[in-house]
Design a protein around this motif. Structure first.
Motif, PDB file in Angstrom:
ATOM      1  N   VAL A 130       0.833  -1.204   0.000  1.00 50.07           N
ATOM      2  CA  VAL A 130       0.000   0.000   0.000  1.00 50.07           C
ATOM      3  C   VAL A 130       0.869   1.255   0.000  1.00 50.07           C
ATOM      4  N   TYR A 131       1.980   1.220   0.714  1.00 53.29           N
ATOM      5  CA  TYR A 131       2.880   2.374   0.765  1.00 53.29           C
ATOM      6  C   TYR A 131       3.468   2.660  -0.615  1.00 53.29           C
ATOM      7  N   ALA A 132       3.940   1.621  -1.305  1.00 51.05           N
ATOM      8  CA  ALA A 132       4.480   1.799  -2.650  1.00 51.05           C
ATOM      9  C   ALA A 132       3.389   2.267  -3.610  1.00 51.05           C
ATOM     10  N   TRP A 133       2.197   1.706  -3.453  1.00 46.55           N
ATOM     11  CA  TRP A 133       1.052   2.095  -4.276  1.00 46.55           C
ATOM     12  C   TRP A 133       0.718   3.568  -4.044  1.00 46.55           C
ATOM     13  N   LEU A 134       0.729   4.014  -2.782  1.00 49.06           N
ATOM     14  CA  LEU A 134       0.408   5.396  -2.458  1.00 49.06           C
ATOM     15  C   LEU A 134       1.428   6.353  -3.066  1.00 49.06           C
ATOM     16  N   ALA A 135       2.699   5.977  -3.038  1.00 48.55           N
ATOM     17  CA  ALA A 135       3.734   6.822  -3.654  1.00 48.55           C
ATOM     18  C   ALA A 135       3.476   6.980  -5.150  1.00 48.55           C
ATOM     19  N   GLY A 136       3.136   5.864  -5.817  1.00 48.98           N
ATOM     20  CA  GLY A 136       2.812   5.939  -7.229  1.00 48.98           C
ATOM     21  C   GLY A 136       1.547   6.730  -7.488  1.00 48.98           C
ATOM     22  N   PHE A 137       0.572   6.585  -6.600  1.00 47.40           N
ATOM     23  CA  PHE A 137      -0.698   7.300  -6.726  1.00 47.40           C
ATOM     24  C   PHE A 137      -0.486   8.807  -6.643  1.00 47.40           C
ATOM     25  N   VAL A 138       0.238   9.259  -5.619  1.00 49.30           N
ATOM     26  CA  VAL A 138       0.458  10.690  -5.409  1.00 49.30           C
ATOM     27  C   VAL A 138       1.359  11.273  -6.501  1.00 49.30           C
ATOM     28  N   GLY A 139       2.353  10.498  -6.942  1.00 50.31           N
ATOM     29  CA  GLY A 139       3.297  11.005  -7.923  1.00 50.31           C
ATOM     30  C   GLY A 139       2.906  10.752  -9.364  1.00 50.31           C
ATOM     31  N   ASN A 140       1.736  10.147  -9.595  1.00 54.70           N
ATOM     32  CA  ASN A 140       1.323   9.787 -10.958  1.00 54.70           C
ATOM     33  C   ASN A 140       2.378   8.910 -11.634  1.00 54.70           C
ATOM     34  N   LEU A 141       2.838   7.917 -10.893  1.00 61.12           N
ATOM     35  CA  LEU A 141       3.909   7.046 -11.377  1.00 61.12           C
ATOM     36  C   LEU A 141       3.432   5.594 -11.413  1.00 61.12           C
ATOM     37  N   ILE A 142       3.575   4.957 -12.546  1.00 63.15           N
ATOM     38  CA  ILE A 142       3.402   3.511 -12.735  1.00 63.15           C
ATOM     39  C   ILE A 142       1.952   3.049 -12.577  1.00 63.15           C
ATOM     40  N   VAL A 143       1.323   3.352 -11.440  1.00 65.95           N
ATOM     41  CA  VAL A 143      -0.015   2.806 -11.169  1.00 65.95           C
ATOM     42  C   VAL A 143      -1.018   3.313 -12.205  1.00 65.95           C
ATOM     43  N   ALA A 181      -6.356   2.054   0.696  1.00 65.96           N
ATOM     44  CA  ALA A 181      -6.610   1.465  -0.619  1.00 65.96           C
ATOM     45  C   ALA A 181      -7.949   1.938  -1.174  1.00 65.96           C
ATOM     46  N   LEU A 182      -8.972   2.018  -0.316  1.00 64.86           N
ATOM     47  CA  LEU A 182     -10.283   2.498  -0.742  1.00 64.86           C
ATOM     48  C   LEU A 182     -10.190   3.934  -1.244  1.00 64.86           C
ATOM     49  N   LEU A 183      -9.442   4.767  -0.536  1.00 67.21           N
ATOM     50  CA  LEU A 183      -9.267   6.158  -0.956  1.00 67.21           C
ATOM     51  C   LEU A 183      -8.670   6.226  -2.358  1.00 67.21           C
ATOM     52  N   MET A 184      -7.640   5.432  -2.615  1.00 68.42           N
ATOM     53  CA  MET A 184      -6.985   5.480  -3.921  1.00 68.42           C
ATOM     54  C   MET A 184      -7.877   4.928  -5.031  1.00 68.42           C
ATOM     55  N   ALA A 209      -0.877   4.255   9.351  1.00 66.67           N
ATOM     56  CA  ALA A 209      -0.398   3.271   8.409  1.00 66.67           C
ATOM     57  C   ALA A 209      -0.453   3.784   7.017  1.00 66.67           C
ATOM     58  N   PHE A 210      -1.075   4.837   6.745  1.00 65.49           N
ATOM     59  CA  PHE A 210      -0.799   5.301   5.373  1.00 65.49           C
ATOM     60  C   PHE A 210       0.558   5.913   5.388  1.00 65.49           C
ATOM     61  N   CYS A 211       0.733   5.974   6.227  1.00 66.80           N
ATOM     62  CA  CYS A 211       0.143   5.642   7.522  1.00 66.80           C
ATOM     63  C   CYS A 211       0.732   6.522   8.577  1.00 66.80           C
ATOM     64  N   LYS A 212      -0.113   6.970   9.372  1.00 66.42           N
ATOM     65  CA  LYS A 212       0.458   7.438  10.587  1.00 66.42           C
ATOM     66  C   LYS A 212       0.315   6.302  11.567  1.00 66.42           C
ATOM     67  N   LEU A 213       1.310   5.495  11.715  1.00 69.16           N
ATOM     68  CA  LEU A 213       1.243   4.344  12.601  1.00 69.16           C
ATOM     69  C   LEU A 213       1.440   4.823  14.018  1.00 69.16           C
ATOM     70  N   ARG A 214       0.470   4.570  14.865  1.00 68.71           N
ATOM     71  CA  ARG A 214       0.518   5.114  16.204  1.00 68.71           C
ATOM     72  C   ARG A 214       0.952   4.095  17.225  1.00 68.71           C
ATOM     73  N   LYS A 215       1.501   4.603  18.324  1.00 68.89           N
ATOM     74  CA  LYS A 215       1.964   3.739  19.405  1.00 68.89           C
ATOM     75  C   LYS A 215       0.791   3.183  20.179  1.00 68.89           C
ATOM     76  N   ASN A 216       0.988   1.986  20.751  1.00 67.18           N
ATOM     77  CA  ASN A 216       0.002   1.445  21.691  1.00 67.18           C
ATOM     78  C   ASN A 216       0.063   2.259  22.963  1.00 67.18           C
TER      79      ASN A 216
END
Length: 249
Positions: free
Chosen positions: A5-18, A82-85, A242-249
């Motif tokens: 999802v992280y790699a997908w998001l980078a491509g999504f935001v940058g208009n790259l590959i996806v 993923a739903l957002l993208m 997790a797109f992420c702002k992965l938060r601490k427990n």
């Protein structure tokens, strides 16, 4: 799943590959696109914030076993991202554009720096704890899940939220900024600024004076204070989305 999802998001935001990126061919009225996009950003922000709050976790862990609470949060966050993208509606009206080759190259360099800064910042604290895999491993080994010490390594000694800074750089670094991309970047920035308020409130409750002193000495985003001695005492560093702002427990 997060890495994909992280790699997908980078491509999504940058208009790259996806194939379906933030500026893919628009369909439907602009007003409807605006409603859908703002709704997706709101859903993203609410899921990331509500599921990260201690009050929600106290209820949630009565349903989901505590060892997999964090990894479940990451899994749901991946799904929402993923739903957002997949459902994003493009608005391809250009807000601004950098035309010089040198300027575009500089912005692309910032874009890459932002996407590299996010995993680097998470590695500085506890990457596997953020994913929830550390908690599961300790449970499988029948070991106690002790709270991690408060630390301010590397970037965290200069700014309180380097992970957020990485996200902001990644989202805003676009040589061609469309209205759709601008809405995405502004919406995510708004979420980040709101999330920080609640996150730091929780960290003060958890670490008390220790974190308040850290806040006093270390800037939130821009490391402009160079004359003060930075706090080196141990502390659990502020963590993400997790797109992420992965938060601490």
């Amino acid at each position: 799943m997060f890495l994909v999802v992280y790699a997908w998001l980078a491509g999504f935001v940058g208009n790259l590959i996806v194939p379906r990126s933030i500026d893919h061919s628009p369909t439907g009225p602009v007003a409807w696109a605006l409603v859908v996009d703002l709704g997706l950003i709101a859903l993203f922000g609410l899921q990331h914030s509500i599921m990260a709050r201690p009050s929600f976790k106290a209820i949630w862990t009565k349903i989901v076993p505590p060892p997999i609470e964090r990894s479940t949060y990451v899994w749901v966050s991946n799904g929402v991202t993923a739903l957002l993208m997949l459902q994003w509606r493009s608005i391809d009206v250009i807000a601004w554009e950098i035309t010089s080759p040198a300027g575009r190259a500089a912005v692309w360099a910032l874009f890459a720096a932002g996407w590299l800064m996010v995993p680097f910042a998470s590695m500085l604290i506890s990457h596997f704890d953020l994913f929830g895999s550390r908690q599961v491993w300790l449970y499988l080994k029948d070991l106690e899940n002790k709270p991690l010490p408060f630390r301010t390594p590397s970037l965290y000694s200069r700014m309180r939220h380097p992970l957020y800074v990485g996200w902001l750089i990644a989202f805003w670094s676009a040589p061609t900024m469309t209205i759709g991309h601008l809405i995405f970047a502004a919406g995510m920035t708004t979420y980040i600024l709101i999330a920080i308020v609640f996150e730091e409130r929780n960290l003060i409750q958890l670490f008390g004076h220790q974190y308040e002193e850290y806040r006093r000495q270390v800037p939130m985003f821009i490391p402009w204070r160079t004359g003060e001695k930075k706090q080196q005492a141990p502390v659990n560093s502020p963590t993400p989305p997790a797109f992420c702002k992965l938060r601490k427990n």
